[in-house]
Structure formats: C-alpha cells, structure tokens
Design a protein around this motif. Structure first.
Motif, PDB file in Angstrom:
ATOM      1  N   GLN A 129      45.760  10.653  20.270  1.00 38.72           N
ATOM      2  CA  GLN A 129      46.014  11.133  18.913  1.00 38.72           C
ATOM      3  C   GLN A 129      46.018   9.973  17.921  1.00 38.72           C
ATOM      4  O   GLN A 129      45.416  10.065  16.842  1.00 38.72           O
ATOM      5  CB  GLN A 129      47.344  11.875  18.854  1.00 38.72           C
TER       6      GLN A 129
ATOM      7  N   SER B 288      56.044  24.179  18.142  1.00 35.01           N
ATOM      8  CA  SER B 288      55.102  23.183  18.656  1.00 35.01           C
ATOM      9  C   SER B 288      53.729  23.780  18.923  1.00 35.01           C
ATOM     10  O   SER B 288      52.701  23.098  18.800  1.00 35.01           O
ATOM     11  CB  SER B 288      55.647  22.550  19.943  1.00 35.01           C
TER      12      SER B 288
ATOM     13  N   THR C 283      50.265  22.353  17.391  1.00 34.04           N
ATOM     14  CA  THR C 283      49.136  22.011  18.262  1.00 34.04           C
ATOM     15  C   THR C 283      47.885  22.778  17.858  1.00 34.04           C
ATOM     16  O   THR C 283      46.788  22.212  17.768  1.00 34.04           O
ATOM     17  CB  THR C 283      49.488  22.311  19.727  1.00 34.04           C
TER      18      THR C 283
ATOM     19  N   ALA D 195      46.128  26.240  22.488  1.00 30.55           N
ATOM     20  CA  ALA D 195      47.409  25.552  22.259  1.00 30.55           C
ATOM     21  C   ALA D 195      48.511  26.144  23.118  1.00 30.55           C
ATOM     22  O   ALA D 195      49.387  25.421  23.617  1.00 30.55           O
ATOM     23  CB  ALA D 195      47.784  25.629  20.778  1.00 30.55           C
TER      24      ALA D 195
ATOM     25  N   ASP E 250      50.721  23.878  25.616  1.00 30.60           N
ATOM     26  CA  ASP E 250      52.173  23.779  25.444  1.00 30.60           C
ATOM     27  C   ASP E 250      52.951  24.631  26.436  1.00 30.60           C
ATOM     28  O   ASP E 250      54.177  24.759  26.336  1.00 30.60           O
ATOM     29  CB  ASP E 250      52.554  24.190  24.014  1.00 30.60           C
TER      30      ASP E 250
ATOM     31  N   THR F  42      46.291  16.727  24.243  1.00 31.83           N
ATOM     32  CA  THR F  42      47.714  16.484  24.024  1.00 31.83           C
ATOM     33  C   THR F  42      47.960  16.196  22.547  1.00 31.83           C
ATOM     34  O   THR F  42      47.326  15.297  21.974  1.00 31.83           O
ATOM     35  CB  THR F  42      48.217  15.301  24.867  1.00 31.83           C
ATOM     36  N   VAL F  43      48.846  16.967  21.933  1.00 31.66           N
ATOM     37  CA  VAL F  43      49.175  16.789  20.517  1.00 31.66           C
ATOM     38  C   VAL F  43      50.663  16.485  20.409  1.00 31.66           C
ATOM     39  O   VAL F  43      51.499  17.238  20.906  1.00 31.66           O
ATOM     40  CB  VAL F  43      48.835  18.044  19.690  1.00 31.66           C
TER      41      VAL F  43
ATOM     42  N   SER G 159      53.768  16.504  18.230  1.00 30.58           N
ATOM     43  CA  SER G 159      54.247  17.157  17.009  1.00 30.58           C
ATOM     44  C   SER G 159      55.551  16.505  16.553  1.00 30.58           C
ATOM     45  O   SER G 159      56.205  15.795  17.325  1.00 30.58           O
ATOM     46  CB  SER G 159      54.474  18.655  17.264  1.00 30.58           C
TER      47      SER G 159
END
Length: 330
Positions: free
Chosen positions: A7, A76, A80, A110, A114, A155-156, A158
């Motif tokens: 990211q 989240s 995402t 997403a 997640d 992978t994000v 937040s």
C-alpha cells in the motif's frame, strides 16, 4: 505493517502524481478512438475532472449501499472496497467500464479479504437493481479482472484499528481531561466516511488519517488543538522541559510538528474535496454513462470495420480485452 506494505510502496501518491495518472489514462482512452470518432461526438468524452466526479457519485451510492447492507458491514470492509475501487480507476476509465458493477465486485472481494463471510447469493440479495443471478455472474466474472488490475495487492490498511489504538492511548495517558473521549466517536466516524469520498486513502498513512479523525471529533466537541498536541507529546515521549532551548532531542520536536502539520493537511483535504452528491447530479451521471456506453459500442464497431478495410493488419480490435470484461447495461 503499513511501513513495509505494498500500500505504501505502490498505492500511495502525491496529489500531483494522481492528477498526472488520471490525465494519462484519459488521454489514452481518447487516443484509442480518435481515428473513428466524429466531431459531434467529442462532447461525450469527459475530462479527468468529470470522470473523478463520476467516481465520487458511485462512492456515495456505494456507502449508502454499505450502510443498508445486512448483515451489518464492518467499517474496514467499506474502506477496503473503496480503496480497491480508487486503485482500479487509476488504470481503468469510468466511461469504458461498468463502473457500478465494478464497485459491487470491489465490495465482494473486500469481504473475502477482510474475512467478512457471505455467499454471493447473500450478497446480491442486498442489491436493489438487476436480476440476482445475472448480478452474481457479473460480479464473479469481474473479480479476477479486478485482482489483476490491483496487481494482486489485496491487503488494505485502514485507519479504524489505529483510531481505536490512539483513542485507548489517549484515555490512558490523558487522565485529567474533563470530558468523555468516547463522545468524539460519532463525529470521528463521520469524518472517516467523508474521507472515503476523497483522495485521502491514496495520499496518507492510515495512522495519520486516524489522528485527523480524532482531531476532527475534538473540534466537533469544541475542544482545542492543544489536546491532540499534548497527546502526541506524551506519545512521542517529549518531557515537559523539552520546549527549553537546551533540549537535547530536537528530532522529537520536529517529529511532533510534522505530525501536527500532516493532521491539519488531512483535515483540510477532506474539508476541501468532500462534496455531497445531489440526486440530480447522480441522475445526470447515469444518463451520461448510458450515452457513453452506447457510443462505445458504435465506436468499437467502427474500429473493427476500419481494421477489416485496412487488410486486417495487427490485432483485431476488441479481441483482447483492453478494459474490464463487463458492460454497464443495468
């Protein structure tokens, strides 16, 4: 960790870089059709700024979809999904895609990332347009295209987890506050929701976005900036006498001032660029996209005819997908 993440390395930009990328994909899209388009049709080709506003309209509708989703969607997951959406349209062009269906594919992907488990049938039951079976097919068809354009960086990071961490630290370190820190939560969450309809997720680290959300919540309660500054001073470990000219650790003070400045930048970015989408604007975007999609079909037919007339030299137009494998025909 964000510091070593894809990211930060591949999906965090400066405002100038974002503007340049959006201009580049817009120009490439125009060049793709410039040999077959008629002068009177040029008005349907939108500017990068207009395309970005279309994205904001879809993001607004997506957040309302997420708020109504059942079972209740984790914050989240929303972050995402919209991060995926923003990243995808640094490669794809809204005018040449099923932008609304891409957003739905972003949400479904997403949820998997997640670990918010729901079946595709359960997902499409929450959609209020289209046939559920066709919606499911289109989302599942778009999913591999979406992962590909994201370069499989799924992978994000937040700001919600760092927000909770910062809030807990504040409660622990700042015992003399004469108000309940939980009172800022609603306003802070509102700030993060607004941030999702700006470029903030593409510009700043999640921990700093979380600090901006806390400061926004404090402002909404009529509290001073000095509360955040005092918290950061304690967090960094600056002692009471660090403000003295004899301070042996100027780098700590520099870090403090940089963080405060960055928090202010994030708050101003959201304040400046979040604009609520009106119902009229939303309808205008739908109409504009519909006309553009119809024109794309005609232009692709012309491109193929020109290719055949030219002796079929080179790759047949449209044979290899240049954009998402879907059409905006809801």
């Amino acid at each position: 960790m964000y510091a070593t993440s894809t990211q930060k390395r591949e999906w965090t930009y400066t405002p100038e870089k974002l503007a340049a990328m959006r201009m580049e994909i817009n120009l490439k899209f125009r060049e793709k059709y410039e040999s077959v388009i008629q002068p009177e049709e040029l008005s349907l080709f939108v500017t990068p700024e207009e395309e970005l506003r279309m994205q904001r309209s879809i993001e607004d509708a997506a957040l309302r979809f997420a708020d109504k989703f059942r079972p209740h969607m984790w914050p989240s997951v929303k972050w995402t999904a919209l991060a995926f959406f923003k990243r995808a349209f640094l490669v794809w062009v809204p005018s040449d895609t099923s932008i609304r269906m891409v957003m739905m594919a972003c949400f479904y992907l997403a949820m998997k990332i997640d670990e918010f488990y729901i079946t595709i049938d359960g997902f499409v039951q929450n959609m209020n347009v289209g046939d559920p079976r066709q919606n499911a097919e289109r989302i599942l068809k778009l999913e591999p295209e979406l992962m590909k354009v994201l370069n499989y960086n799924l992978t994000v990071h937040s700001p919600y987890r760092p927000f909770e961490g910062h809030l807990m630290d504040m409660k622990t370190r700042m015992l003399l506050l004469n108000f309940d820190l939980e009172s800022i939560r609603l306003d802070s969450m509102s700030f993060l929701q607004q941030a999702l309809q700006t470029d903030v997720p593409l510009l700043y680290p999640p921990a700093q976005i979380a600090l901006a959300a806390i400061n926004y919540g404090l402002h909404a309660q009529g509290k001073s900036n000095e509360i955040l500054r005092e918290f950061l001073r304690k967090l960094i470990g600056i002692e009471e006498d660090s403000w003295d000219a004899r301070n042996d650790h100027p780098q700590d003070l520099e870090k403090l001032e940089k963080t405060v400045t960055r928090v202010d930048q994030i708050m101003k970015e959201v304040e400046r660029n979040f604009v609520a989408v009106t119902e009229q604007e939303r309808e205008n975007h739908k109409s504009q996209l519909f006309r553009m999609q119809n024109l794309m079909k005609e232009l692709d037919t012309r491109r193929k005819a020109a290719w055949e007339a030219g002796g079929r030299i080179g790759q047949e137009p449209g044979l290899v997908q240049e954009e998402p494998v879907d059409s905006d025909d809801e």
